[in-house]
Design an enzyme around this catalytic site. Structure first.
Site, PDB file in Angstrom:
ATOM      1  N   ARG A   1      -7.046  20.123  -2.410  1.00 20.95           N
ATOM      2  CA  ARG A   1      -7.065  21.323  -3.234  1.00 20.95           C
ATOM      3  C   ARG A   1      -8.464  21.969  -3.270  1.00 20.95           C
ATOM      4  O   ARG A   1      -8.598  23.180  -3.337  1.00 20.95           O
ATOM      5  CB  ARG A   1      -6.616  20.946  -4.649  1.00 20.95           C
ATOM      6  CG  ARG A   1      -6.123  22.157  -5.417  1.00 20.95           C
ATOM      7  CD  ARG A   1      -6.334  21.948  -6.867  1.00 20.95           C
ATOM      8  NE  ARG A   1      -5.439  20.945  -7.414  1.00 20.95           N
ATOM      9  CZ  ARG A   1      -4.418  21.231  -8.183  1.00 20.95           C
ATOM     10  NH1 ARG A   1      -4.122  22.477  -8.448  1.00 20.95           N
ATOM     11  NH2 ARG A   1      -3.702  20.284  -8.711  1.00 20.95           N
TER      12      ARG A   1
ATOM     13  N   LYS B   1       2.211   2.981   0.209  1.00 27.91           N
ATOM     14  CA  LYS B   1       2.659   2.533  -1.089  1.00 27.91           C
ATOM     15  C   LYS B   1       1.760   3.115  -2.183  1.00 27.91           C
ATOM     16  O   LYS B   1       0.641   3.477  -1.860  1.00 27.91           O
ATOM     17  CB  LYS B   1       2.649   1.019  -1.165  1.00 27.91           C
ATOM     18  CG  LYS B   1       1.255   0.418  -0.969  1.00 27.91           C
ATOM     19  CD  LYS B   1       1.334  -1.049  -1.148  1.00 27.91           C
ATOM     20  CE  LYS B   1       0.651  -1.484  -2.393  1.00 27.91           C
ATOM     21  NZ  LYS B   1      -0.782  -1.527  -2.297  1.00 27.91           N
TER      22      LYS B   1
ATOM     23  N   HIS C   1      -0.201  -1.733   5.581  1.00 31.96           N
ATOM     24  CA  HIS C   1      -1.284  -1.958   6.540  1.00 31.96           C
ATOM     25  C   HIS C   1      -1.380  -3.415   6.978  1.00 31.96           C
ATOM     26  O   HIS C   1      -1.989  -3.718   7.999  1.00 31.96           O
ATOM     27  CB  HIS C   1      -2.616  -1.411   6.017  1.00 31.96           C
ATOM     28  CG  HIS C   1      -3.265  -2.245   4.966  1.00 31.96           C
ATOM     29  ND1 HIS C   1      -2.861  -2.239   3.664  1.00 31.96           N
ATOM     30  CD2 HIS C   1      -4.293  -3.120   5.026  1.00 31.96           C
ATOM     31  CE1 HIS C   1      -3.623  -3.069   2.967  1.00 31.96           C
ATOM     32  NE2 HIS C   1      -4.497  -3.625   3.768  1.00 31.96           N
TER      33      HIS C   1
ATOM     34  N   LYS D   1      -2.359  -5.686  11.034  1.00 34.59           N
ATOM     35  CA  LYS D   1      -3.404  -6.701  11.256  1.00 34.59           C
ATOM     36  C   LYS D   1      -3.050  -7.499  12.505  1.00 34.59           C
ATOM     37  O   LYS D   1      -1.896  -7.856  12.717  1.00 34.59           O
ATOM     38  CB  LYS D   1      -3.539  -7.621  10.044  1.00 34.59           C
ATOM     39  CG  LYS D   1      -4.075  -6.880   8.814  1.00 34.59           C
ATOM     40  CD  LYS D   1      -4.415  -7.829   7.691  1.00 34.59           C
ATOM     41  CE  LYS D   1      -4.694  -7.073   6.397  1.00 34.59           C
ATOM     42  NZ  LYS D   1      -6.065  -6.629   6.209  1.00 34.59           N
TER      43      LYS D   1
ATOM     44  N   GLU E   1      -8.101 -12.502  -2.599  1.00 34.01           N
ATOM     45  CA  GLU E   1      -9.131 -11.454  -2.537  1.00 34.01           C
ATOM     46  C   GLU E   1     -10.278 -11.843  -3.451  1.00 34.01           C
ATOM     47  O   GLU E   1     -10.054 -12.455  -4.502  1.00 34.01           O
ATOM     48  CB  GLU E   1      -8.561 -10.129  -3.041  1.00 34.01           C
ATOM     49  CG  GLU E   1      -7.434  -9.591  -2.213  1.00 34.01           C
ATOM     50  CD  GLU E   1      -7.091  -8.184  -2.671  1.00 34.01           C
ATOM     51  OE1 GLU E   1      -7.760  -7.259  -2.203  1.00 34.01           O
ATOM     52  OE2 GLU E   1      -6.211  -8.026  -3.525  1.00 34.01           O
TER      53      GLU E   1
ATOM     54  N   ASP F   1       1.886  -4.635  -6.483  1.00 32.80           N
ATOM     55  CA  ASP F   1       0.817  -4.173  -5.599  1.00 32.80           C
ATOM     56  C   ASP F   1       0.774  -4.962  -4.284  1.00 32.80           C
ATOM     57  O   ASP F   1       0.468  -4.406  -3.236  1.00 32.80           O
ATOM     58  CB  ASP F   1      -0.530  -4.305  -6.339  1.00 32.80           C
ATOM     59  CG  ASP F   1      -1.698  -3.763  -5.537  1.00 32.80           C
ATOM     60  OD1 ASP F   1      -1.583  -2.620  -5.044  1.00 32.80           O
ATOM     61  OD2 ASP F   1      -2.719  -4.477  -5.384  1.00 32.80           O
TER      62      ASP F   1
ATOM     63  N   HIS G   1       3.163  -6.450   0.993  1.00 33.98           N
ATOM     64  CA  HIS G   1       2.446  -7.238   1.998  1.00 33.98           C
ATOM     65  C   HIS G   1       2.989  -8.669   2.140  1.00 33.98           C
ATOM     66  O   HIS G   1       3.252  -9.132   3.238  1.00 33.98           O
ATOM     67  CB  HIS G   1       0.958  -7.325   1.668  1.00 33.98           C
ATOM     68  CG  HIS G   1       0.304  -5.988   1.459  1.00 33.98           C
ATOM     69  ND1 HIS G   1       0.646  -4.876   2.176  1.00 33.98           N
ATOM     70  CD2 HIS G   1      -0.686  -5.583   0.616  1.00 33.98           C
ATOM     71  CE1 HIS G   1      -0.101  -3.843   1.782  1.00 33.98           C
ATOM     72  NE2 HIS G   1      -0.914  -4.248   0.835  1.00 33.98           N
TER      73      HIS G   1
ATOM     74  N   LYS H   1      -6.573 -11.504  -7.286  1.00 30.45           N
ATOM     75  CA  LYS H   1      -7.909 -10.912  -7.218  1.00 30.45           C
ATOM     76  C   LYS H   1      -8.891 -11.891  -7.850  1.00 30.45           C
ATOM     77  O   LYS H   1      -8.512 -12.727  -8.660  1.00 30.45           O
ATOM     78  CB  LYS H   1      -7.929  -9.579  -7.958  1.00 30.45           C
ATOM     79  CG  LYS H   1      -6.978  -8.574  -7.317  1.00 30.45           C
ATOM     80  CD  LYS H   1      -7.458  -7.154  -7.459  1.00 30.45           C
ATOM     81  CE  LYS H   1      -6.492  -6.174  -6.822  1.00 30.45           C
ATOM     82  NZ  LYS H   1      -6.716  -5.986  -5.376  1.00 30.45           N
TER      83      LYS H   1
HETATM   84  C1  BG6 Z   1      -3.750  -2.877  -0.954  1.00 35.21           C
HETATM   85  C2  BG6 Z   1      -3.706  -3.190  -2.419  1.00 35.21           C
HETATM   86  O1  BG6 Z   1      -2.472  -2.529  -0.502  1.00 35.21           O
HETATM   87  O2  BG6 Z   1      -4.211  -4.004  -0.229  1.00 35.21           O
HETATM   88  C3  BG6 Z   1      -5.061  -3.623  -2.901  1.00 35.21           C
HETATM   89  O3  BG6 Z   1      -3.287  -2.059  -3.135  1.00 35.21           O
HETATM   90  C4  BG6 Z   1      -5.620  -4.733  -2.051  1.00 35.21           C
HETATM   91  O4  BG6 Z   1      -5.017  -4.018  -4.271  1.00 35.21           O
HETATM   92  C5  BG6 Z   1      -5.515  -4.403  -0.574  1.00 35.21           C
HETATM   93  O5  BG6 Z   1      -6.979  -4.942  -2.407  1.00 35.21           O
HETATM   94  C6  BG6 Z   1      -5.871  -5.596   0.285  1.00 35.21           C
HETATM   95  O6  BG6 Z   1      -5.961  -5.221   1.622  1.00 35.21           O
HETATM   96  P1  BG6 Z   1      -6.914  -6.013   2.636  1.00 35.21           P
HETATM   97  O7  BG6 Z   1      -6.627  -5.403   3.957  1.00 35.21           O
HETATM   98  O8  BG6 Z   1      -8.316  -5.817   2.161  1.00 35.21           O
HETATM   99  O9  BG6 Z   1      -6.495  -7.458   2.567  1.00 35.21           O
END
Ligand code: BG6
Length: 492
Positions: free
Chosen positions: A51, A151, A181, A185, A219, A238, A243, A342
């Site tokens: 925007r 997502k 994503h 990988k 993480e 999430d 994933h 996390k």
């Molecule tokens: C995202 C989540 O899809 O994946 C995040 O929303 C997360 O919370 C992330 O940190 C982790 O991705 P990667 O590739 O760093 O393991």
């Protein structure tokens, strides 16, 4: 060893949310690398859209900063950066209003006929449907168009279905690329190679030989700057819904008959539909929710979730452990233990497959314990595969057994840079290859399994248990697996 680069067709990548976080951290750097490696044809363009009013030059400046921030200096070649920046255009558009659309259309119409148009919606999900509708009704979409979305695709089955339905009004399923994503990988894709390009594993890839499977996505980061989204989402939505369940399907799927998107996705869907529901009666035994407290990660003190959030108490989970089961002949009785969190002890993600015990040992007690064979597929960091075996300890001291790992760390084996998942996925979009993208029915089937867990948590008021940052979650997560006489594999 270098991989062979095949150029993709000329494209216009239109990034809605072009000035946002995802574009800055992931999309623009990934496109730069593909350009550097020679995969992008000369007349391809990248068009940032948002925007905010900006000139093309402003957007190039923004992109240059992004590249400098997210790409090591050694990988930034001046000539290539120059070429890459020249591909960039910018157009200010009001996603829900009228302004900017006509100008965007004119810009796109300057391209040669046949140029692929990829619309990447790096914006909030509430804008997916309005943008999709404008693209279709204002004639920006043509027969080589793709719509890329990320997502969260809904926050439960109903909202996911509604969203998919709205998109389907304007885009055919073959044009929709739902990014997870994790599927981009390298090691995740390698799971398929491991299973289906080798004779070794597939005959023993079943309940007769496999004791259990563990999937850990740890993480070290905390909330980061996403309080609004994360606190209303939590780790189950999430990370697990997408994933971790995607990883589970790749471990568990039946051999697809071809390496085509729909063959693979049909088999993944069958796995999702065969997951045993976790409901009110089983939720407390089979799931653990946690929330990080203060502690230390990577030698640094960190704050508790509630403090990171800054807006008082919250029961959102930043950690989930659960025991999943798949009702099929292949997998009946083989638990799949999943955990993600996390502020874990470290950033480490892996899939570990533990085989059954040998039925009988002919070695005496002096030989030592015979450990179960284990195959560990390491997703990150330090991508690779380890196969743990028992061998005789070298030396003349009699028969002593020892557990060793056949270690295939990819960085050493291939001596090559590990591309970010987005590099592969962004090029697959242009190629029109949907193998590594989630089909609509997969997303909805994953929600079908997740919804009852969310409901049971709410019905039972199952609280997020505190765990200190820098650990592998609440002790209840250890109990969850130890009740079954097993332990979590500690990632190194
Ligand atoms: C995202 C989540 O899809 O994946 C995040 O929303 C997360 O919370 C992330 O940190 C982790 O991705 P990667 O590739 O760093 O393991």
């Amino acid at each position: 060893m270098t991989s062979q680069i095949i150029k993709v067709d000329p494209f216009d990548y239109v990034i809605f949310g072009g000035g946002g976080d995802l574009a800055e951290r992931k999309l623009l750097p990934a496109l730069y690398y593909r350009d550097r490696d020679g995969q992008i044809q000369d007349d391809s363009r990248i068009i940032g859209v948002s925007r905010t009013e900006r000139s093309d030059q402003d957007y190039r400046d923004f992109t240059l900063q992004a590249l400098r921030r997210h790409i090591p200096a050694a990988d930034l070649n001046q000539d290539i950066v120059h070429r890459f920046l020249a591909r960039l255009n910018y157009q200010s558009v009001d996603a829900t209003g009228d302004s900017g659309w006509e100008a965007l259309k004119d810009l796109l119409d300057e391209a040669e006929p046949g140029t692929v148009r990829a619309f990447y919606l790096a914006v909030g999900p509430e804008l997916f449907a309005p943008i999709g509708q404008k693209l279709a009704t204002l004639g920006l979409k043509h027969d080589r168009s793709r719509l890329v979305i990320e997502k969260p695709i809904g926050r439960d089955r109903k909202s996911a279905r509604d969203l998919n339905e709205m998109i389907a009004q304007h885009f055919d399923e073959t044009e929709v690329f739902r990014i997870d994503h994790y599927l981009g990988k390298e090691t995740v894709q390698n799971l398929m190679a491991l299973r289906f390009a080798n004779m070794l594993y597939e005959p023993i890839w079943n309940a007769q030989f496999i004791d259990h499977v563990q999937i850990t996505v740890g993480e070290s980061v905390g909330l980061e700057n996403r309080a609004g989204y994360y606190d209303s989402s939590g780790a189950l939505r999430d990370m697990v819904q997408n994933h971790l369940l995607q990883l589970l399907t790749l471990v568990a799927l039946e051999p697809p008959s071809t390496f085509s998107a729909d063959s693979i996705r049909d088999e993944k869907l069958k796995v999702l539909r065969a997951l045993v529901p976790i409901q009110n009666g089983t939720v407390a035994q089979r799931t653990v929710r946690g929330q990080y407290g203060s502690g230390a990660v990577d030698g640094k003190s960190v704050r508790a979730y509630a403090e990171d959030l800054g807006s008082g108490a919250s029961d959102t989970e930043t950690f989930v452990a659960l025991k999943a089961e798949i009702n099929t002949w292949r997998w009946a009785g083989v638990p799949f233990y999943l955990r993600t969190g996390k502020r874990m002890a470290r950033r480490a993600s892996e899939i570990s497959i533990t085989f059954r015990k040998v039925p009988y040992s002919m070695f005496g007690e002096d030989a030592g314990e015979i450990f179960q064979n284990q195959l560990v597929v390491r997703l990150q960091p330090g991508e690779g595969i380890k196969q743990y075996l028992m061998i005789k300890r070298p030396g003349p001291g009699g028969m002593k057994l020892r557990r060793v790992a056949l270690d295939m760390t990819f960085a050493e084996t291939f001596n090559t840079r590990h591309p970010d998942a987005y590099e592969r996925l962004l090029m697959d979009v242009i190629r029109g290859d949907q193998s590594l993208f989630m089909r609509r029915d997969e997303v909805e089937a994953a929600w079908d399994w997740v919804d009852p867990i969310l409901k049971a948590w709410a019905d039972h008021e199952q609280k997020a248990l505190p765990y200190p940052s820098g650990t592998w979650g609440p002790t209840a997560a250890i109990a969850l697996i130890e009740r079954d006489g097993r332990t979590w594999h500690e990632p190194d």
